[in-house]
Design a protein around this motif. Structure first.
Motif, PDB file in Angstrom:
ATOM      1  N   ILE A 181       0.726  -1.202  -0.081  1.00 41.55           N
ATOM      2  CA  ILE A 181      -0.122   0.030  -0.133  1.00 41.55           C
ATOM      3  C   ILE A 181       0.664   1.304  -0.054  1.00 41.55           C
ATOM      4  O   ILE A 181       0.669   2.375  -0.670  1.00 41.55           O
ATOM      5  CB  ILE A 181      -0.779   0.165   1.163  1.00 41.55           C
ATOM      6  N   ASP A 182       1.887   1.319   0.646  1.00 43.31           N
ATOM      7  CA  ASP A 182       2.679   2.618   0.784  1.00 43.31           C
ATOM      8  C   ASP A 182       3.453   2.739  -0.629  1.00 43.31           C
ATOM      9  O   ASP A 182       3.487   4.036  -1.079  1.00 43.31           O
ATOM     10  CB  ASP A 182       3.862   2.328   2.027  1.00 43.31           C
ATOM     11  N   ASP A 183       3.962   1.759  -1.155  1.00 47.84           N
ATOM     12  CA  ASP A 183       4.471   1.985  -2.614  1.00 47.84           C
ATOM     13  C   ASP A 183       3.301   2.394  -3.472  1.00 47.84           C
ATOM     14  O   ASP A 183       3.801   3.276  -4.333  1.00 47.84           O
ATOM     15  CB  ASP A 183       5.039   0.834  -2.922  1.00 47.84           C
ATOM     16  N   GLY A 184       2.261   2.038  -3.531  1.00 48.95           N
ATOM     17  CA  GLY A 184       1.220   2.320  -4.120  1.00 48.95           C
ATOM     18  C   GLY A 184       0.723   3.772  -4.084  1.00 48.95           C
ATOM     19  O   GLY A 184       0.448   4.571  -5.325  1.00 48.95           O
ATOM     20  N   ILE A 185       0.763   4.198  -2.735  1.00 53.42           N
ATOM     21  CA  ILE A 185       0.463   5.554  -2.734  1.00 53.42           C
ATOM     22  C   ILE A 185       1.478   6.562  -3.125  1.00 53.42           C
ATOM     23  O   ILE A 185       1.164   7.567  -3.682  1.00 53.42           O
ATOM     24  CB  ILE A 185       0.210   5.849  -1.030  1.00 53.42           C
ATOM     25  N   LYS A 186       2.805   6.143  -2.862  1.00 53.69           N
ATOM     26  CA  LYS A 186       3.696   6.961  -3.428  1.00 53.69           C
ATOM     27  C   LYS A 186       3.585   6.941  -4.909  1.00 53.69           C
ATOM     28  O   LYS A 186       3.878   7.974  -5.569  1.00 53.69           O
ATOM     29  CB  LYS A 186       5.191   6.411  -3.102  1.00 53.69           C
ATOM     30  N   ASN A 187       3.502   6.041  -5.708  1.00 52.21           N
ATOM     31  CA  ASN A 187       3.503   6.162  -7.112  1.00 52.21           C
ATOM     32  C   ASN A 187       2.224   7.070  -7.482  1.00 52.21           C
ATOM     33  O   ASN A 187       2.220   7.670  -8.665  1.00 52.21           O
ATOM     34  CB  ASN A 187       2.902   4.591  -7.780  1.00 52.21           C
ATOM     35  N   LEU A 188       1.036   6.760  -6.697  1.00 49.30           N
ATOM     36  CA  LEU A 188      -0.130   7.718  -7.000  1.00 49.30           C
ATOM     37  C   LEU A 188       0.333   9.174  -7.092  1.00 49.30           C
ATOM     38  O   LEU A 188      -0.136  10.021  -7.840  1.00 49.30           O
ATOM     39  CB  LEU A 188      -1.382   7.426  -6.272  1.00 49.30           C
ATOM     40  N   LYS A 189       1.076   9.517  -5.979  1.00 48.64           N
ATOM     41  CA  LYS A 189       1.475  10.803  -5.584  1.00 48.64           C
ATOM     42  C   LYS A 189       2.425  11.281  -6.768  1.00 48.64           C
ATOM     43  O   LYS A 189       2.256  12.448  -7.043  1.00 48.64           O
ATOM     44  CB  LYS A 189       1.960  10.946  -4.328  1.00 48.64           C
ATOM     45  N   LYS A 190       3.405  10.440  -7.100  1.00 51.04           N
ATOM     46  CA  LYS A 190       4.322  10.771  -8.393  1.00 51.04           C
ATOM     47  C   LYS A 190       3.611  10.985  -9.252  1.00 51.04           C
ATOM     48  O   LYS A 190       3.916  12.057 -10.047  1.00 51.04           O
ATOM     49  CB  LYS A 190       5.244   9.688  -8.468  1.00 51.04           C
ATOM     50  N   VAL A 191       2.615  10.371  -9.759  1.00 54.74           N
ATOM     51  CA  VAL A 191       1.841  10.772 -11.055  1.00 54.74           C
ATOM     52  C   VAL A 191       1.108  12.136 -11.120  1.00 54.74           C
ATOM     53  O   VAL A 191       1.286  13.067 -11.928  1.00 54.74           O
ATOM     54  CB  VAL A 191       1.162   9.590 -11.607  1.00 54.74           C
ATOM     55  N   LYS A 192       0.640  12.250  -9.926  1.00 55.28           N
ATOM     56  CA  LYS A 192      -0.120  13.557  -9.501  1.00 55.28           C
ATOM     57  C   LYS A 192       0.899  14.719  -9.556  1.00 55.28           C
ATOM     58  O   LYS A 192       0.452  15.808 -10.183  1.00 55.28           O
ATOM     59  CB  LYS A 192      -1.097  13.432  -8.258  1.00 55.28           C
ATOM     60  N   LYS A 193       2.142  14.660  -9.219  1.00 58.75           N
ATOM     61  CA  LYS A 193       3.031  15.639  -9.115  1.00 58.75           C
ATOM     62  C   LYS A 193       3.532  16.046 -10.637  1.00 58.75           C
ATOM     63  O   LYS A 193       3.624  17.090 -10.948  1.00 58.75           O
ATOM     64  CB  LYS A 193       4.064  15.297  -8.208  1.00 58.75           C
ATOM     65  N   LEU A 194       3.510  14.825 -11.396  1.00 56.80           N
ATOM     66  CA  LEU A 194       4.088  15.124 -12.775  1.00 56.80           C
ATOM     67  C   LEU A 194       2.958  15.731 -13.382  1.00 56.80           C
ATOM     68  O   LEU A 194       3.339  16.576 -14.277  1.00 56.80           O
ATOM     69  CB  LEU A 194       4.111  13.572 -13.471  1.00 56.80           C
ATOM     70  N   ILE A 195       1.559  15.647 -13.313  1.00 56.96           N
ATOM     71  CA  ILE A 195       0.619  16.132 -13.854  1.00 56.96           C
ATOM     72  C   ILE A 195       0.586  17.769 -13.566  1.00 56.96           C
ATOM     73  O   ILE A 195       0.586  18.780 -14.153  1.00 56.96           O
ATOM     74  CB  ILE A 195      -0.725  15.633 -13.561  1.00 56.96           C
ATOM     75  N   GLU A 196       1.041  17.989 -12.143  1.00 60.46           N
ATOM     76  CA  GLU A 196       0.857  19.300 -11.710  1.00 60.46           C
ATOM     77  C   GLU A 196       2.105  20.121 -12.428  1.00 60.46           C
ATOM     78  O   GLU A 196       2.195  21.288 -12.621  1.00 60.46           O
ATOM     79  CB  GLU A 196       1.337  19.288 -10.239  1.00 60.46           C
ATOM     80  N   GLU A 197       3.230  19.330 -12.339  1.00 59.80           N
ATOM     81  CA  GLU A 197       4.514  20.101 -13.061  1.00 59.80           C
ATOM     82  C   GLU A 197       4.457  20.457 -14.573  1.00 59.80           C
ATOM     83  O   GLU A 197       4.687  21.306 -15.216  1.00 59.80           O
ATOM     84  CB  GLU A 197       5.602  19.176 -12.921  1.00 59.80           C
ATOM     85  N   ALA A 198       3.641  19.487 -15.207  1.00 60.67           N
ATOM     86  CA  ALA A 198       3.344  19.421 -16.729  1.00 60.67           C
ATOM     87  C   ALA A 198       2.323  20.752 -16.794  1.00 60.67           C
ATOM     88  O   ALA A 198       2.568  21.523 -17.859  1.00 60.67           O
ATOM     89  CB  ALA A 198       2.797  18.299 -17.226  1.00 60.67           C
ATOM     90  N   ASN A 199       1.495  20.776 -16.206  1.00 61.33           N
ATOM     91  CA  ASN A 199       0.702  22.026 -16.450  1.00 61.33           C
ATOM     92  C   ASN A 199       1.031  23.359 -15.892  1.00 61.33           C
ATOM     93  O   ASN A 199       0.597  24.378 -16.456  1.00 61.33           O
ATOM     94  CB  ASN A 199      -0.553  21.982 -15.215  1.00 61.33           C
ATOM     95  N   GLN A 200       2.307  23.501 -15.151  1.00 58.25           N
ATOM     96  CA  GLN A 200       3.218  24.360 -15.017  1.00 58.25           C
ATOM     97  C   GLN A 200       3.919  24.915 -16.239  1.00 58.25           C
ATOM     98  O   GLN A 200       4.080  26.132 -16.483  1.00 58.25           O
ATOM     99  CB  GLN A 200       3.992  24.504 -13.694  1.00 58.25           C
ATOM    100  N   LYS A 201       4.247  24.031 -16.923  1.00 59.00           N
ATOM    101  CA  LYS A 201       5.046  24.169 -17.955  1.00 59.00           C
ATOM    102  C   LYS A 201       4.367  24.488 -19.519  1.00 59.00           C
ATOM    103  O   LYS A 201       4.624  25.156 -20.410  1.00 59.00           O
ATOM    104  CB  LYS A 201       5.775  23.205 -18.417  1.00 59.00           C
ATOM    105  N   ASN A 202       3.372  23.741 -19.602  1.00 60.06           N
ATOM    106  CA  ASN A 202       2.356  23.819 -20.716  1.00 60.06           C
ATOM    107  C   ASN A 202       1.332  24.525 -20.886  1.00 60.06           C
ATOM    108  O   ASN A 202       0.515  24.899 -19.832  1.00 60.06           O
ATOM    109  CB  ASN A 202       1.937  22.374 -21.066  1.00 60.06           C
ATOM    110  N   GLU A 203       0.875  25.127 -22.108  1.00 63.00           N
ATOM    111  CA  GLU A 203      -0.240  25.719 -22.114  1.00 63.00           C
ATOM    112  C   GLU A 203      -1.595  25.135 -22.256  1.00 63.00           C
ATOM    113  O   GLU A 203      -2.500  25.430 -21.548  1.00 63.00           O
ATOM    114  CB  GLU A 203      -0.264  26.595 -23.365  1.00 63.00           C
ATOM    115  N   VAL A 204      -1.395  23.908 -22.648  1.00 62.32           N
ATOM    116  CA  VAL A 204      -2.705  22.850 -22.688  1.00 62.32           C
ATOM    117  C   VAL A 204      -2.629  22.011 -21.166  1.00 62.32           C
ATOM    118  O   VAL A 204      -1.548  21.294 -20.962  1.00 62.32           O
ATOM    119  CB  VAL A 204      -2.494  21.790 -23.934  1.00 62.32           C
ATOM    120  N   GLN A 205      -3.581  22.461 -20.617  1.00 62.81           N
ATOM    121  CA  GLN A 205      -3.544  21.822 -19.266  1.00 62.81           C
ATOM    122  C   GLN A 205      -4.190  20.725 -19.103  1.00 62.81           C
ATOM    123  O   GLN A 205      -5.029  20.175 -19.923  1.00 62.81           O
ATOM    124  CB  GLN A 205      -4.474  22.857 -18.398  1.00 62.81           C
ATOM    125  N   ILE A 206      -3.670  19.480 -18.411  1.00 62.04           N
ATOM    126  CA  ILE A 206      -4.148  18.364 -18.139  1.00 62.04           C
ATOM    127  C   ILE A 206      -5.119  18.232 -16.851  1.00 62.04           C
ATOM    128  O   ILE A 206      -4.445  18.886 -15.724  1.00 62.04           O
ATOM    129  CB  ILE A 206      -3.030  17.457 -17.968  1.00 62.04           C
TER     130      ILE A 206
END
Length: 425
Positions: A369-394
């Motif tokens: 479960i802990d690893d699963g939570i870490k993976n979910l948070k990593k992808v969520k963070k990747l999306i947040e970072e991509a939205n800061q860089k890109n005009e097209v928001q995810i």
């Protein structure tokens, strides 16, 4: 046996006010005819041996004669009388009947019709029973509520299912007929019989082309060995060709027919613009419509999993996919997965028709479960970072969830940890 209301009934309740006819498709034995029969006043059953000849003659000469019966009318095994489809479509078009016809039948026969039935005949796919439909999940946690209320308090809710219960449910499958069986052994026998029927009859009956049962069985055995993984088709080909002399084209043709039979399915990859295209893995995830078919293909019973928790984890994932698809069916849920070249993996991504989606990790026990939570948070963070860089928001995920085979539900760092034995639609 008293009718058990199915999750698909919610979708039918909507469609009967919008369409003249409803076609229910899906794997054999999932309850299509029983559900339609519950809503019909008249049943025309083309497979009834005592009436088949006369019914087929009427269908070929004057199918409109069936309209003298009280509506709604169920045409079961309608594929045996293809003229029924065009008659129903025309009747819905001319007289604007709503909810007046149900079309059900074997998934092992393809039929060409003159018209598609668009706007007149709605097609709904039915799945085997989820754990909630078979009364094994207590349904304390609603998937819809998890989406609608991010602050939903699930802490402390408890599943009634043990790991042994889940091993049995996986091998038995979600087949309604098993509910009539008095013993567990009888319940387990249905999936084994189902598997034999697929490879010996259905794989040939689907289009009238004689096919080799041994080859069909070998393909399903390979799929079962690789269930829940991203192996390429070449791996399946090599598995088969190690003992049988068949071309890759022939093996692929069998695979496509098994998909048409609603036996196996390939879960597509999700492509958010958070990594370069080169770093995203596009391989589909190999799954079965019901995990019991995989167990039957491998010749396994529940006790086998006492020694192989790795395979149990994979077939458990197949069970969770089946149930999530069923629970989200009323809102057109679509399952995919995420995996990139950096080995960041999300087991399941559930998209709803309104644009909302959930990132889901699936774990057999509490250790992951802990690893699963870490993976979910990593992808969520990747999306947040991509939205800061890109005009097209995810769009950011609306729900982060770990589904596991354990007892207690809780929320940790914004992630809902949910036992499969607590989940419902």
């Amino acid at each position: 046996m008293e009718y058990i209301r199915r999750l698909i009934d919610k979708t039918i309740d909507i469609y009967v006010d919008a369409f003249g006819a409803i076609q229910i498709k899906g794997p054999k034995g999932c309850g299509k005819s029983r559900t339609a029969r519950e809503r019909s006043k008249t049943e025309i059953a083309f497979e009834d041996p005592s009436k088949r000849r006369n019914l087929l003659m009427i269908a070929s000469i004057d199918p409109k004669a069936f309209l003298k019966n009280e509506m709604p009318i169920l045409f079961d095994e309608w594929q045996d009388a293809p003229a029924i489809w065009d008659m129903v479509r025309y009747e819905c078009d001319i007289n604007r009947h709503f909810g007046s016809f149900y079309l059900t039948g074997s998934s092992s026969k393809n039929v060409e019709t003159a018209h598609t039935g668009t706007t007149r005949i709605a097609t709904i796919e039915m799945l085997p029973m989820s754990l909630y439909e078979s009364s094994e999940s207590n349904g304390l946690i609603s998937l819809k509520e998890l989406f609608d209320n991010p602050d939903l308090n699930i802490d402390g809710l408890k599943s009634d299912l043990t790991i042994d219960d889940l091993k049995f449910a996986i091998c038995r499958g979600g087949w309604p007929l098993t509910l009539d069986s008095k013993t567990k052994e009888a319940q387990l026998s249905l999936a084994r019989s189902y598997f034999k029927q697929i490879v010996s009859v259905d794989i040939s009956k689907i289009d009238g082309v004689k096919r080799n049962p041994e080859l069909a069985a070998k393909i399903l055995h390979s799929y079962a060995r690789n269930i829940g993984t991203l192996v390429k088709k070449n791996t399946i080909y090599q598995d088969v060709q190690s003992t049988m002399n068949y071309s890759s084209d022939t093996i692929n043709e069998y695979i496509e027919k098994l998909k048409e039979l609603y036996v196996i399915e390939d879960i597509s990859a999700w492509y958010p613009q958070i990594r370069s295209k080169k770093s995203l893995r596009s391989s589909p995830k190999r799954m079965f419509i019901d995990p019991s078919i995989a167990c039957a293909a491998l010749g396994l019973n529940p006790s086998y999993f006492d020694k192989d928790y790795d395979l149990l984890g994979h077939v458990f994932e197949s069970l969770v996919f089946r149930d999530l698809k069923a629970y989200s069916s009323a809102i057109d849920g679509v399952m995919s997965h995420y995996h990139d070249a950096f080995d960041l993996e999300i087991d399941g991504v559930l998209h709803l028709r309104d644009g909302r989606y959930a990132l889901i990790e699936i774990k057999l026990g509490s250790k992951g479960i802990d690893d699963g939570i870490k993976n979910l948070k990593k992808v969520k963070k990747l999306i947040e970072e991509a939205n800061q860089k890109n005009e097209v928001q995810i769009r950011e995920p609306d729900l982060l969830m770990v589904i596991y085979a354990g007892e207690y539900a809780y929320t940790l760092d914004g992630v809902k940890v949910v036992p499969i034995g607590c989940l419902k639609d």
